[in-house]
Scaffold this motif. Structure first.
Motif, PDB file in Angstrom:
ATOM      1  N   GLY A   1       0.661  -1.231   0.030  1.00 39.96           N
ATOM      2  CA  GLY A   1      -0.134  -0.104   0.119  1.00 39.96           C
ATOM      3  C   GLY A   1       0.866   1.441  -0.133  1.00 39.96           C
ATOM      4  N   HIS A   2       2.137   1.097   0.217  1.00 40.75           N
ATOM      5  CA  HIS A   2       3.022   2.302  -0.040  1.00 40.75           C
ATOM      6  C   HIS A   2       3.416   2.770  -1.261  1.00 40.75           C
ATOM      7  CE1 HIS A   2       3.082   2.439   4.380  1.00 40.75           C
ATOM      8  NE2 HIS A   2       3.128   1.261   4.304  1.00 40.75           N
ATOM      9  N   ILE A   3       3.563   1.833  -2.242  1.00 40.42           N
ATOM     10  CA  ILE A   3       4.170   2.001  -3.416  1.00 40.42           C
ATOM     11  C   ILE A   3       2.916   2.143  -4.505  1.00 40.42           C
ATOM     12  CG2 ILE A   3       5.608   1.393  -5.322  1.00 40.42           C
ATOM     13  CD1 ILE A   3       7.476   0.228  -3.419  1.00 40.42           C
ATOM     14  N   GLU A   4       2.682   3.263  -5.454  1.00 38.37           N
ATOM     15  CA  GLU A   4       1.611   3.145  -6.057  1.00 38.37           C
ATOM     16  C   GLU A   4       1.785   2.490  -7.426  1.00 38.37           C
ATOM     17  OE1 GLU A   4      -0.361   6.795  -8.957  1.00 38.37           O
ATOM     18  OE2 GLU A   4       0.443   7.322  -7.055  1.00 38.37           O
ATOM     19  N   ARG A   5       2.909   2.506  -7.783  1.00 36.32           N
ATOM     20  CA  ARG A   5       3.520   1.844  -9.252  1.00 36.32           C
ATOM     21  C   ARG A   5       4.996   1.256  -8.975  1.00 36.32           C
ATOM     22  NH1 ARG A   5       1.748   2.466 -14.688  1.00 36.32           N
ATOM     23  NH2 ARG A   5       2.108   0.521 -15.644  1.00 36.32           N
ATOM     24  N   LEU A   6       5.233   0.160  -9.335  1.00 37.44           N
ATOM     25  CA  LEU A   6       6.256  -0.545  -9.300  1.00 37.44           C
ATOM     26  C   LEU A   6       6.659  -1.059 -10.769  1.00 37.44           C
ATOM     27  CD1 LEU A   6       8.910  -1.539  -7.966  1.00 37.44           C
ATOM     28  CD2 LEU A   6       7.841  -3.499  -7.180  1.00 37.44           C
ATOM     29  N   VAL A   7       7.651  -0.646 -11.258  1.00 35.66           N
ATOM     30  CA  VAL A   7       7.968  -1.166 -12.783  1.00 35.66           C
ATOM     31  C   VAL A   7       9.293  -1.873 -12.539  1.00 35.66           C
ATOM     32  CG1 VAL A   7       8.540  -0.647 -15.372  1.00 35.66           C
ATOM     33  CG2 VAL A   7       6.707   0.592 -13.996  1.00 35.66           C
ATOM     34  N   GLN A  36      -1.687  -7.056  -9.719  1.00 33.76           N
ATOM     35  CA  GLN A  36      -1.417  -7.146 -11.105  1.00 33.76           C
ATOM     36  C   GLN A  36      -1.419  -5.632 -11.773  1.00 33.76           C
ATOM     37  OE1 GLN A  36      -3.405  -8.985  -9.614  1.00 33.76           O
ATOM     38  NE2 GLN A  36      -3.515 -10.932 -10.478  1.00 33.76           N
ATOM     39  N   LYS A  37      -2.073  -4.705 -11.110  1.00 36.52           N
ATOM     40  CA  LYS A  37      -2.230  -3.231 -11.780  1.00 36.52           C
ATOM     41  C   LYS A  37      -1.044  -2.576 -11.172  1.00 36.52           C
ATOM     42  CE  LYS A  37      -7.158  -3.128 -12.279  1.00 36.52           C
ATOM     43  NZ  LYS A  37      -8.521  -2.469 -12.113  1.00 36.52           N
ATOM     44  N   GLN A  38      -0.658  -2.623 -10.065  1.00 31.89           N
ATOM     45  CA  GLN A  38       0.440  -1.903  -9.701  1.00 31.89           C
ATOM     46  C   GLN A  38       2.018  -2.442  -9.975  1.00 31.89           C
ATOM     47  OE1 GLN A  38      -2.220  -3.330  -7.719  1.00 31.89           O
ATOM     48  NE2 GLN A  38      -2.925  -1.713  -6.273  1.00 31.89           N
ATOM     49  N   VAL A  39       1.890  -3.679 -10.223  1.00 33.04           N
ATOM     50  CA  VAL A  39       3.463  -4.128 -10.602  1.00 33.04           C
ATOM     51  C   VAL A  39       3.565  -4.624 -11.937  1.00 33.04           C
ATOM     52  CG1 VAL A  39       5.189  -5.899  -9.936  1.00 33.04           C
ATOM     53  CG2 VAL A  39       3.872  -4.707  -8.169  1.00 33.04           C
ATOM     54  N   THR A  40       4.516  -3.978 -12.748  1.00 32.89           N
ATOM     55  CA  THR A  40       4.703  -4.338 -14.170  1.00 32.89           C
ATOM     56  C   THR A  40       6.182  -4.955 -14.362  1.00 32.89           C
ATOM     57  OG1 THR A  40       3.129  -2.502 -14.681  1.00 32.89           O
ATOM     58  CG2 THR A  40       4.829  -3.433 -16.299  1.00 32.89           C
ATOM     59  N   LEU A  41       6.445  -5.883 -15.200  1.00 31.73           N
ATOM     60  CA  LEU A  41       7.680  -6.382 -15.531  1.00 31.73           C
ATOM     61  C   LEU A  41       7.480  -6.442 -17.144  1.00 31.73           C
ATOM     62  CD1 LEU A  41       7.224  -8.119 -12.860  1.00 31.73           C
ATOM     63  CD2 LEU A  41       8.988  -9.473 -13.650  1.00 31.73           C
ATOM     64  N   LEU A  42       8.809  -5.712 -17.502  1.00 26.32           N
ATOM     65  CA  LEU A  42       8.632  -5.640 -18.999  1.00 26.32           C
ATOM     66  C   LEU A  42      10.455  -5.343 -19.504  1.00 26.32           C
ATOM     67  CD1 LEU A  42       7.757  -2.079 -20.250  1.00 26.32           C
ATOM     68  CD2 LEU A  42       8.633  -2.734 -17.803  1.00 26.32           C
ATOM     69  N   SER A  43      10.587  -5.393 -20.773  1.00 29.42           N
ATOM     70  CA  SER A  43      11.872  -5.335 -21.366  1.00 29.42           C
ATOM     71  C   SER A  43      12.241  -3.836 -21.254  1.00 29.42           C
ATOM     72  CB  SER A  43      11.841  -5.730 -22.792  1.00 29.42           C
ATOM     73  OG  SER A  43      11.600  -7.165 -22.987  1.00 29.42           O
ATOM     74  N   GLY A  44      13.454  -3.698 -21.101  1.00 22.56           N
ATOM     75  CA  GLY A  44      13.987  -2.321 -21.253  1.00 22.56           C
ATOM     76  C   GLY A  44      14.485  -1.933 -20.034  1.00 22.56           C
ATOM     77  N   ALA A  45      15.170  -0.722 -19.862  1.00 27.47           N
ATOM     78  CA  ALA A  45      15.786  -0.216 -18.435  1.00 27.47           C
ATOM     79  C   ALA A  45      16.079   1.357 -18.511  1.00 27.47           C
ATOM     80  CB  ALA A  45      17.001  -0.791 -18.014  1.00 27.47           C
ATOM     81  N   ASP A  46      16.838   1.681 -19.689  1.00 32.63           N
ATOM     82  CA  ASP A  46      17.409   3.151 -19.849  1.00 32.63           C
ATOM     83  C   ASP A  46      16.193   4.148 -20.114  1.00 32.63           C
ATOM     84  OD1 ASP A  46      19.258   1.342 -20.569  1.00 32.63           O
ATOM     85  OD2 ASP A  46      20.663   2.672 -20.676  1.00 32.63           O
ATOM     86  N   GLU A  47      15.213   3.511 -20.685  1.00 36.99           N
ATOM     87  CA  GLU A  47      14.158   4.567 -21.171  1.00 36.99           C
ATOM     88  C   GLU A  47      13.007   4.229 -20.248  1.00 36.99           C
ATOM     89  OE1 GLU A  47      12.519   0.425 -22.140  1.00 36.99           O
ATOM     90  OE2 GLU A  47      14.558   1.445 -22.231  1.00 36.99           O
ATOM     91  N   LEU A  48      12.832   3.814 -19.172  1.00 38.55           N
ATOM     92  CA  LEU A  48      11.618   3.485 -18.569  1.00 38.55           C
ATOM     93  C   LEU A  48      10.995   4.604 -17.451  1.00 38.55           C
ATOM     94  CD1 LEU A  48      12.168  -0.266 -17.094  1.00 38.55           C
ATOM     95  CD2 LEU A  48      10.849   0.627 -19.180  1.00 38.55           C
TER      96      LEU A  48
END
Length: 331
Positions: A1-7, A36-48
């Motif tokens: 509940g402390h982190i709104e969005r984690l990528v 599922q709505k708060q945490v995303t795993l995806l390709s890339g790093a520098d552009e995120l």
């Protein structure tokens, strides 16, 4: 509940990498916790961080554009790009979601169309001078689209950490560069693709909300967009494809010496400036200076002089820092 969005980004990976097991564990933990709505795993790093900022602006301004996608080769979107873990289409859709956009109907002429030059068969090796170019047909499609007054952006994913030289020449010779809504060709496919979609979304926010802005803010938005577009062309093509390649033999064996007064990279930095600035100034005079550009929300302004500086920010040739400023003159 402390982190709104984690990528969580995964850069420089592979379809058979050891990271797959760890990713699967993280995804299972995310699903168990209902995040599922708060945490995303995806390709890339520098552009995120750029993508996350664009996505946050998309939420604040309630602008969620649909973007039509056109790949240079049919079926290529199902292949896994180099240094990535997922098929190209999955990577593109993940980045679109992160910036607050979504794929649109390719048959809808009112949508901005993102043209994607897909990875080359040998993505780490530039084409030979006599090798048949893969890119001319794509640029002709971009040109036809733009000549009909429609919005276009371009992501060049052909080669790792550089722009396709055939594509670059076609872009410069055949397109009205100031009318592009986004462009990038740097580093990994995810890095370049994520840069373009972030620029597209921020540009669309400006277009839809410019009527509420002060005139100075509208001009600054247009100036910053064009400066970013030009900086990518100077960096991704001028430096990464041409100048860096020319100077790499001179840098082999040099120590990574951080001392700013004694580093052998001082001489190479001066050489970078001479070669890159001369090329960039000629490019600007021929294809940007004096051009009429569209302001967000309507109206026009003309491109005036450019101020440009380029430095090596670290004792290596991997990247260059392009510091650029443009002047927009009154309509």
């Amino acid at each position: 509940g402390h982190i709104e969005r984690l990528v969580i980004g995964q850069d420089d990976s592979h379809r058979t990498g050891l990271h797959h097991g760890e990713q699967q564990e993280l995804l299972e933990l995310r699903d168990e916790l209902g995040l599922q709505k708060q945490v995303t795993l995806l390709s890339g790093a520098d552009e995120l961080s750029m993508d996350m900022l664009a996505g946050r602006l998309s939420e604040l301004y309630n602008v969620h554009p649909e973007i039509a996608l056109e790949y240079s080769e049919s079926g290529s979107e199902r292949r896994i790009p180099p240094l990535e873990s997922h098929p190209l289409a999955t990577m593109v859709e993940q980045h679109l979601r992160l910036v607050g956009a979504r794929p649109g109907d390719p048959a809808d002429p009112s949508l901005l169309r993102l043209f994607i030059q897909v990875p080359a068969p040998r993505p780490y090796q530039l084409p030979e001078p006599g090798e048949a170019p893969r890119s001319y047909a794509l640029i002709e499609r971009v040109r036809d689209w733009m000549q009909q007054g429609r919005a276009a952006a371009l992501a060049d994913l052909a080669y790792i950490n550089r722009m396709d030289p055939h594509l670059a020449r076609a872009v410069i010779e055949r397109l009205e560069l100031v009318d592009l809504e986004g462009f990038a060709a740097w580093n990994t496919p995810a890095n370049a693709l994520g840069t373009v979609v972030a620029q597209i979304v921020v540009r669309e926010i400006a277009r839809q909300h410019a009527e509420h802005w002060k005139p100075a803010e509208v001009r600054e938005s247009a100036r910053a967009h064009l400066a970013f577009l030009l900086a990518r062309l100077i960096d991704d093509y001028g430096y990464q494809t041409m100048v860096r390649r020319q100077l790499l033999p001179e840098a082999r064996g040099l120590p990574l010496q951080p001392d700013p007064l004694l580093s052998p990279y001082i001489r190479l930095g001066a050489e970078v400036r001479q070669r890159l600035l001369g090329w960039a100034e000629e490019l600007y005079e021929q294809h940007f200076l004096g051009k009429w550009v569209r302001l967000p929300g309507g109206g026009k302004a003309r491109l005036g002089p450019m101020k440009l500086e380029a430095i090596l920010p670290w004792p290596r040739l991997f990247e260059v820092e392009v510091r650029l400023d443009l002047v927009l003159e009154d309509y």
